[in-house]
Enzyme design. Structure first.
Site, PDB file in Angstrom:
ATOM      1  N   ASN A   1       0.844  -1.201   0.000  1.00 18.26           N
ATOM      2  CA  ASN A   1       0.000   0.000   0.000  1.00 18.26           C
ATOM      3  C   ASN A   1       0.877   1.247   0.000  1.00 18.26           C
ATOM      4  O   ASN A   1       1.970   1.272   0.589  1.00 18.26           O
ATOM      5  CB  ASN A   1      -1.011   0.002   1.155  1.00 18.26           C
ATOM      6  CG  ASN A   1      -0.405  -0.175   2.523  1.00 18.26           C
ATOM      7  OD1 ASN A   1       0.638  -0.798   2.682  1.00 18.26           O
ATOM      8  ND2 ASN A   1      -1.062   0.362   3.534  1.00 18.26           N
TER       9      ASN A   1
ATOM     10  N   TYR B   1      -4.518  11.953   0.984  1.00 20.82           N
ATOM     11  CA  TYR B   1      -5.298  10.779   1.411  1.00 20.82           C
ATOM     12  C   TYR B   1      -5.922   9.976   0.268  1.00 20.82           C
ATOM     13  O   TYR B   1      -5.598   8.817   0.083  1.00 20.82           O
ATOM     14  CB  TYR B   1      -6.380  11.161   2.435  1.00 20.82           C
ATOM     15  CG  TYR B   1      -5.838  11.451   3.816  1.00 20.82           C
ATOM     16  CD1 TYR B   1      -4.515  11.847   4.005  1.00 20.82           C
ATOM     17  CD2 TYR B   1      -6.650  11.339   4.942  1.00 20.82           C
ATOM     18  CE1 TYR B   1      -4.012  12.118   5.272  1.00 20.82           C
ATOM     19  CE2 TYR B   1      -6.151  11.617   6.224  1.00 20.82           C
ATOM     20  CZ  TYR B   1      -4.832  12.008   6.372  1.00 20.82           C
ATOM     21  OH  TYR B   1      -4.342  12.275   7.630  1.00 20.82           O
TER      22      TYR B   1
ATOM     23  N   CYS C   1      -4.296   0.499  -2.283  1.00 23.26           N
ATOM     24  CA  CYS C   1      -4.103  -0.713  -1.490  1.00 23.26           C
ATOM     25  C   CYS C   1      -3.020  -1.599  -2.117  1.00 23.26           C
ATOM     26  O   CYS C   1      -2.780  -1.556  -3.331  1.00 23.26           O
ATOM     27  CB  CYS C   1      -5.389  -1.522  -1.447  1.00 23.26           C
ATOM     28  SG  CYS C   1      -6.723  -0.764  -0.518  1.00 23.26           S
TER      29      CYS C   1
ATOM     30  N   GLU D   1      -3.179  -4.788  -2.642  1.00 19.38           N
ATOM     31  CA  GLU D   1      -3.743  -5.763  -3.584  1.00 19.38           C
ATOM     32  C   GLU D   1      -3.890  -5.164  -4.978  1.00 19.38           C
ATOM     33  O   GLU D   1      -3.517  -5.768  -5.983  1.00 19.38           O
ATOM     34  CB  GLU D   1      -5.132  -6.241  -3.105  1.00 19.38           C
ATOM     35  CG  GLU D   1      -5.123  -6.959  -1.772  1.00 19.38           C
ATOM     36  CD  GLU D   1      -5.362  -6.032  -0.595  1.00 19.38           C
ATOM     37  OE1 GLU D   1      -4.830  -4.908  -0.595  1.00 19.38           O
ATOM     38  OE2 GLU D   1      -6.074  -6.435   0.329  1.00 19.38           O
TER      39      GLU D   1
ATOM     40  N   CYS E   1     -10.895  -3.699  -3.731  1.00 17.64           N
ATOM     41  CA  CYS E   1      -9.912  -4.671  -4.227  1.00 17.64           C
ATOM     42  C   CYS E   1     -10.589  -5.973  -4.631  1.00 17.64           C
ATOM     43  O   CYS E   1     -10.194  -6.608  -5.613  1.00 17.64           O
ATOM     44  CB  CYS E   1      -8.831  -4.911  -3.182  1.00 17.64           C
ATOM     45  SG  CYS E   1      -7.733  -3.489  -2.983  1.00 17.64           S
TER      46      CYS E   1
HETATM   47  N1  THU Z   1      -5.226  -1.302   2.835  1.00 16.52           N
HETATM   48  C1  THU Z   1      -4.723  -2.177   1.904  1.00 16.52           C
HETATM   49  O1  THU Z   1      -3.600  -2.007   1.408  1.00 16.52           O
HETATM   50  N2  THU Z   1      -5.496  -3.235   1.547  1.00 16.52           N
HETATM   51  C2  THU Z   1      -6.756  -3.475   2.010  1.00 16.52           C
HETATM   52  O2  THU Z   1      -7.432  -4.368   1.528  1.00 16.52           O
HETATM   53  C3  THU Z   1      -7.288  -2.668   3.106  1.00 16.52           C
HETATM   54  C4  THU Z   1      -6.521  -1.437   3.435  1.00 16.52           C
HETATM   55  C5  THU Z   1      -4.418  -0.147   3.195  1.00 16.52           C
HETATM   56  C6  THU Z   1      -4.971   1.176   2.766  1.00 16.52           C
HETATM   57  C7  THU Z   1      -4.335   2.115   3.743  1.00 16.52           C
HETATM   58  O3  THU Z   1      -3.048   2.483   3.264  1.00 16.52           O
HETATM   59  C8  THU Z   1      -4.163   1.279   5.000  1.00 16.52           C
HETATM   60  O4  THU Z   1      -4.284  -0.074   4.591  1.00 16.52           O
HETATM   61  C9  THU Z   1      -5.186   1.570   6.078  1.00 16.52           C
HETATM   62  O5  THU Z   1      -6.467   1.482   5.586  1.00 16.52           O
END
Ligand code: THU
Length: 140
Positions: A45, A51, A56, A58, A97
């Site tokens: 991520n 923001y 993410c 994935e 995702c």
């Molecule tokens: N995040 C992911 O990378 N994958 C997910 O499926 C859920 C959330 C990240 C987004 C953000 O950078 C941090 O986790 C907190 O939400």
């Protein structure tokens, strides 16, 4: 689904998580996706001061694979926890995702692995995590 290199995917996701850029949430996620060609692409991520441009792990991994020509995903491993080395919880893919996975797989076959380690993990099909989904076939 026995041909999925589960442990290699988890190890790759753990390694990818180390590169996460998370100065705002301090929640670090790593993902490793296996393509139909049996190639592995990883992602972490990446957050942003504004923001909403953050992405993410994935989707980062999936888009890396797709941008290299892959169109079929077979499996994805995801690891996530607050910063630090310990992974003590299962981090499930967010809804966005899951929908992005849906575009590039057979949801009945696509394996989603959420892991704490190579020894402690759970597996699901995408269909279990995103039932009754909307996909490319609906537009045909
Ligand atoms: N995040 C992911 O990378 N994958 C997910 O499926 C859920 C959330 C990240 C987004 C953000 O950078 C941090 O986790 C907190 O939400």
């Amino acid at each position: 689904m026995t041909d999925i290199p589960v442990k290699e995917l988890i190890t790759s996701a753990i390694e990818a998580r180390k590169k996460a850029y998370t100065p705002y949430s301090h929640f670090k996620v790593g993902a490793a996706v296996l393509t139909g060609e049996l190639r592995i692409y990883t992602g972490c991520n990446i957050e942003n001061a504004a923001y909403s441009p953050g992405i993410c792990a994935e989707r980062n991994a999936i888009y890396k694979a797709v941008s290299e020509g892959a169109r079929k995903l077979k499996a994805i491993a995801v690891v996530g926890d607050k910063e630090g080395d310990a992974i003590t919880q299962y981090a499930f893919p967010c809804g966005v995702c899951r929908q992005v996975m849906r575009e590039f797989c057979n949801p009945d076959e696509m394996m989603v692995i959420v892991a704490k380690s190579c020894e402690e993990y759970q597996t699901y099909t995408l269909n279990q995590l995103l039932p009754e989904s909307f996909g490319p076939d609906h537009l045909k």
